[in-house]
Design a protein around this motif. Structure first.
Motif, PDB file in Angstrom:
ATOM      1  N   ILE A   1       8.816 -10.914  -1.375  1.00 50.67           N
ATOM      2  CA  ILE A   1       7.156 -10.588   0.328  1.00 50.67           C
ATOM      3  C   ILE A   1       6.666 -11.446   0.088  1.00 50.67           C
ATOM      4  CG2 ILE A   1       7.269  -9.387   2.089  1.00 50.67           C
ATOM      5  CD1 ILE A   1       9.267  -7.412   1.861  1.00 50.67           C
ATOM      6  N   GLU A   2       5.883 -12.554   0.794  1.00 57.16           N
ATOM      7  CA  GLU A   2       5.575 -13.524   0.494  1.00 57.16           C
ATOM      8  C   GLU A   2       3.791 -12.458   1.345  1.00 57.16           C
ATOM      9  OE1 GLU A   2       2.297 -15.387  -0.718  1.00 57.16           O
ATOM     10  OE2 GLU A   2       4.965 -16.684  -1.278  1.00 57.16           O
ATOM     11  N   HIS A   3       2.999 -11.874   1.277  1.00 58.17           N
ATOM     12  CA  HIS A   3       2.260 -11.279   1.681  1.00 58.17           C
ATOM     13  C   HIS A   3       0.851 -11.922   2.591  1.00 58.17           C
ATOM     14  CE1 HIS A   3       4.530  -7.119   1.438  1.00 58.17           C
ATOM     15  NE2 HIS A   3       4.800  -7.237   0.074  1.00 58.17           N
TER      16      HIS A   3
ATOM     17  N   LYS B   1       7.259  -5.659   8.826  1.00 59.67           N
ATOM     18  CA  LYS B   1       6.102  -4.988   8.503  1.00 59.67           C
ATOM     19  C   LYS B   1       6.451  -3.818   7.733  1.00 59.67           C
ATOM     20  CE  LYS B   1       4.076  -6.318  12.467  1.00 59.67           C
ATOM     21  NZ  LYS B   1       2.709  -6.472  12.556  1.00 59.67           N
ATOM     22  N   ARG B   2       5.111  -2.928   7.255  1.00 57.78           N
ATOM     23  CA  ARG B   2       5.047  -1.824   6.137  1.00 57.78           C
ATOM     24  C   ARG B   2       5.822  -1.191   6.742  1.00 57.78           C
ATOM     25  NH1 ARG B   2      -0.627  -0.580   5.803  1.00 57.78           N
ATOM     26  NH2 ARG B   2      -0.894  -2.651   4.389  1.00 57.78           N
ATOM     27  N   GLY B   3       6.699  -0.297   5.811  1.00 58.11           N
ATOM     28  CA  GLY B   3       7.258   0.808   5.902  1.00 58.11           C
ATOM     29  C   GLY B   3       8.849   0.464   6.948  1.00 58.11           C
ATOM     30  N   ASP B   4       9.117  -1.241   6.797  1.00 54.40           N
ATOM     31  CA  ASP B   4      10.218  -1.896   6.711  1.00 54.40           C
ATOM     32  C   ASP B   4      11.351  -1.444   5.771  1.00 54.40           C
ATOM     33  OD1 ASP B   4       9.364  -2.171   9.572  1.00 54.40           O
ATOM     34  OD2 ASP B   4       9.587  -4.487   9.569  1.00 54.40           O
ATOM     35  N   VAL B   5      12.320  -0.912   6.148  1.00 54.90           N
ATOM     36  CA  VAL B   5      13.878  -1.224   5.373  1.00 54.90           C
ATOM     37  C   VAL B   5      14.421  -2.423   4.476  1.00 54.90           C
ATOM     38  CG1 VAL B   5      15.887   0.107   5.045  1.00 54.90           C
ATOM     39  CG2 VAL B   5      14.620   1.248   6.233  1.00 54.90           C
TER      40      VAL B   5
ATOM     41  N   THR C   1      20.177   4.658  -1.449  1.00 59.00           N
ATOM     42  CA  THR C   1      18.956   4.985  -1.125  1.00 59.00           C
ATOM     43  C   THR C   1      18.266   3.618  -0.680  1.00 59.00           C
ATOM     44  OG1 THR C   1      18.858   6.483  -2.975  1.00 59.00           O
ATOM     45  CG2 THR C   1      16.724   5.423  -2.073  1.00 59.00           C
ATOM     46  N   PRO C   2      17.330   3.909   0.582  1.00 65.49           N
ATOM     47  CA  PRO C   2      16.651   2.893   1.461  1.00 65.49           C
ATOM     48  C   PRO C   2      14.843   2.286   0.443  1.00 65.49           C
ATOM     49  CG  PRO C   2      17.124   4.963   3.057  1.00 65.49           C
ATOM     50  CD  PRO C   2      17.252   5.235   0.864  1.00 65.49           C
ATOM     51  N   ILE C   3      15.420   1.413   0.908  1.00 66.90           N
ATOM     52  CA  ILE C   3      13.730   0.729   0.559  1.00 66.90           C
ATOM     53  C   ILE C   3      13.165  -0.109   1.043  1.00 66.90           C
ATOM     54  CG2 ILE C   3      13.014  -1.641  -1.905  1.00 66.90           C
ATOM     55  CD1 ILE C   3      15.679  -0.883  -2.605  1.00 66.90           C
ATOM     56  N   TYR C   4      12.092   0.332   1.280  1.00 69.54           N
ATOM     57  CA  TYR C   4      10.512  -0.124   2.380  1.00 69.54           C
ATOM     58  C   TYR C   4       9.808  -1.270   1.616  1.00 69.54           C
ATOM     59  CZ  TYR C   4      12.535   4.537   3.658  1.00 69.54           C
ATOM     60  OH  TYR C   4      13.318   5.553   4.410  1.00 69.54           O
ATOM     61  N   ALA C   5       9.613  -1.875   2.638  1.00 69.00           N
ATOM     62  CA  ALA C   5       8.729  -3.210   2.444  1.00 69.00           C
ATOM     63  C   ALA C   5       7.124  -2.729   2.306  1.00 69.00           C
ATOM     64  CB  ALA C   5       8.051  -4.235   3.370  1.00 69.00           C
ATOM     65  N   THR C   6       6.394  -2.243   1.748  1.00 69.45           N
ATOM     66  CA  THR C   6       4.666  -1.980   1.033  1.00 69.45           C
ATOM     67  C   THR C   6       3.874  -3.062   1.873  1.00 69.45           C
ATOM     68  OG1 THR C   6       4.940  -3.058  -1.079  1.00 69.45           O
ATOM     69  CG2 THR C   6       6.208  -1.376  -1.115  1.00 69.45           C
ATOM     70  N   GLY C   7       3.832  -3.936   2.571  1.00 73.52           N
ATOM     71  CA  GLY C   7       2.832  -4.861   3.406  1.00 73.52           C
ATOM     72  C   GLY C   7       3.766  -5.289   4.351  1.00 73.52           C
TER      73      GLY C   7
ATOM     74  N   ALA D   1       0.699  -0.923   0.014  1.00 73.45           N
ATOM     75  CA  ALA D   1       0.059   0.074   0.219  1.00 73.45           C
ATOM     76  C   ALA D   1       0.754   1.054   0.065  1.00 73.45           C
ATOM     77  CB  ALA D   1      -0.520  -0.055   1.144  1.00 73.45           C
ATOM     78  N   ILE D   2       1.856   0.908   0.039  1.00 71.53           N
ATOM     79  CA  ILE D   2       2.889   2.361   0.130  1.00 71.53           C
ATOM     80  C   ILE D   2       4.019   2.340  -1.596  1.00 71.53           C
ATOM     81  CG2 ILE D   2       2.630   3.106   1.913  1.00 71.53           C
ATOM     82  CD1 ILE D   2       5.027   1.961   2.886  1.00 71.53           C
ATOM     83  N   GLN D   3       5.027   3.775  -1.696  1.00 73.70           N
ATOM     84  CA  GLN D   3       5.783   3.556  -3.042  1.00 73.70           C
ATOM     85  C   GLN D   3       6.850   2.663  -2.036  1.00 73.70           C
ATOM     86  OE1 GLN D   3       4.938   7.304  -4.797  1.00 73.70           O
ATOM     87  NE2 GLN D   3       6.835   7.429  -4.279  1.00 73.70           N
ATOM     88  N   PRO D   4       7.775   1.960  -2.523  1.00 71.97           N
ATOM     89  CA  PRO D   4       8.936   0.824  -1.996  1.00 71.97           C
ATOM     90  C   PRO D   4       9.932   2.075  -1.920  1.00 71.97           C
ATOM     91  CG  PRO D   4       8.502   0.748  -4.088  1.00 71.97           C
ATOM     92  CD  PRO D   4       7.228   1.136  -3.470  1.00 71.97           C
ATOM     93  N   VAL D   5      10.133   3.221  -2.455  1.00 66.89           N
ATOM     94  CA  VAL D   5      10.881   4.024  -2.506  1.00 66.89           C
ATOM     95  C   VAL D   5      10.061   6.001  -2.270  1.00 66.89           C
ATOM     96  CG1 VAL D   5      13.000   5.389  -3.449  1.00 66.89           C
ATOM     97  CG2 VAL D   5      12.634   3.815  -4.119  1.00 66.89           C
ATOM     98  N   LYS D   6      11.006   6.647  -1.634  1.00 62.91           N
ATOM     99  CA  LYS D   6      10.215   7.617  -0.596  1.00 62.91           C
ATOM    100  C   LYS D   6       9.954   8.633  -1.893  1.00 62.91           C
ATOM    101  CE  LYS D   6      10.525   7.083   3.968  1.00 62.91           C
ATOM    102  NZ  LYS D   6      10.870   7.465   5.524  1.00 62.91           N
ATOM    103  N   ASN D   7       9.057   9.713  -1.761  1.00 60.62           N
ATOM    104  CA  ASN D   7       9.127  10.421  -2.782  1.00 60.62           C
ATOM    105  C   ASN D   7      10.303  11.133  -2.342  1.00 60.62           C
ATOM    106  OD1 ASN D   7       6.762  10.032  -4.816  1.00 60.62           O
ATOM    107  ND2 ASN D   7       5.476  11.360  -3.139  1.00 60.62           N
ATOM    108  N   GLU D   8      10.866  11.896  -1.511  1.00 58.83           N
ATOM    109  CA  GLU D   8      11.630  13.063  -1.334  1.00 58.83           C
ATOM    110  C   GLU D   8      13.399  11.941  -1.745  1.00 58.83           C
ATOM    111  OE1 GLU D   8      10.780  11.667   2.991  1.00 58.83           O
ATOM    112  OE2 GLU D   8       8.862  12.128   1.125  1.00 58.83           O
TER     113      GLU D   8
END
Length: 326
Positions: free
Chosen positions: A241-243, A266-270, A215-221, A174-181
């Motif tokens: 990742i198996e969700h 968890k969602r948001g973890d690097v 650049t950090p990559i984040y789990a999306t779920g 539910a989120i982008q894997p790379v932040k917009n900034e």
């Protein structure tokens, strides 16, 4: 002044005789004069009413007010177009994402945008110089207002469904894997793209996010790391990742890992850092979303951290048929 007497020469009598005008002919001349005068007067009146330089100060003020009204309605139309565009994006998410998740029937376009049946609803706006403009704009506002009410009720329904499916919501990407900034730009979207190596047109099964190496990559779920290796040809260092609930995400071309197989996240973890390993032209993240074994467009899964306006903007970029980076 004495009335002129006209004569004519009579060849038979060899003498001048007085010319007598018939009474009926006189009446005809008089009628012809009156008709001609009336027609001339009418033409002068029409000319007077339509010549611009004969406008009164009041006419000029009224003309300026009408032109200002048209400009204001043009500005309103542009604002309504923007609102309509954002609302359409929200409706698309509602039907193709939220309602799909919760096995709820989508709301038809006809129901969302149907007009008003009452033929007399805008009767009081008729009969003015700019009635068509005012009525069409008012109808547009009414239709958008109705669509917003329907969408609001739909989101209330989705919220009720979500409260009973917290685990599902946590698992859905539910989120982008790379932040917009951290983004340089979103290089390529889902669909047919030009291959950077062969230049052939081929299916690109994910989205490419251009960002500097490291650049950090984040789990999306929420989920469990199934793979963190380079076993897939062309993907370089990658993570799967198996969700659960049929969802799987893939993150490719990493420079390094921050998780290991079997780890619960968890969602948001690097989970790793951007790189350019494998079949890649420049540092970027290639991101894929799979549902029930089939690849799907990731653009529909960013509702957790971008606004509707940002969603519209990134959709336009993603839909451009450019060259991918892998």
């Amino acid at each position: 002044m004495a009335k002129k007497v006209k004569y004519y020469y009579d060849p038979e009598s060899l003498a001048f005789r007085k010319l007598k005008t018939k009474k009926r002919k006189k009446i005809g001349y008089i009628l012809l004069f009156l008709v001609s005068s009336a027609l001339f007067g009418f033409l002068c009146f029409v000319l007077f009413m339509n010549v611009p330089f004969l406008e009164t100060p009041k006419d000029k003020i009224q003309h300026r007010e009408i032109e200002n009204l048209k400009i204001n309605y043009s500005i309103i139309k542009r604002k309504l177009d923007n609102i309509d565009e954002v609302l359409t994006a929200i409706e698309d998410r509602d039907n193709n994402l939220y309602r799909v998740y919760f096995n709820s029937a989508p709301i038809t376009e006809q129901k969302r945008r149907e007009g008003f049946i009452d033929a007399h609803r805008y009767k009081e706006l008729e009969g003015f110089n700019n009635s068509d403009l005012v009525i069409s704009t008012t109808k547009r506002v009414d239709e958008l207002t109705k669509a917003l009410v329907i969408q609001s009720k739909s989101l209330d329904e989705i919220l009720r469904l979500a409260k009973s499916k917290d685990k599902l919501l946590s698992a859905i990407p539910a989120i982008q894997p790379v932040k917009n900034e951290d983004l340089k730009h979103m290089a390529s979207g889902f669909g047919y793209r030009s291959d950077p190596f062969t230049k052939a047109r081929k299916m690109h099964e994910g989205m490419d996010f251009t960002a500097p190496t490291g650049t950090p990559i984040y789990a999306t779920g929420d989920g469990v790391v199934r793979k963190a290796d380079n076993s897939l040809s062309g993907y370089g260092n990658h993570i799967e990742i198996e969700h659960g609930y049929g969802y799987l995400t893939l993150y490719a071309h990493l420079s390094s890992y921050k998780v290991r197989p079997g780890q619960r996240i968890k969602r948001g973890d690097v989970i790793g850092l951007v790189g350019s390993t494998g079949r890649s032209q420049a540092p970027h993240l290639h991101y894929e979303v799979h549902k029930d074994g089939k690849v799907v467009n990731p653009i529909n899964f960013y509702y957790g951290n971008i606004s509707a306006v940002e969603y519209v903007a990134i959709s336009k970029i993603a839909n451009q048929e450019n060259q991918s980076l892998d």
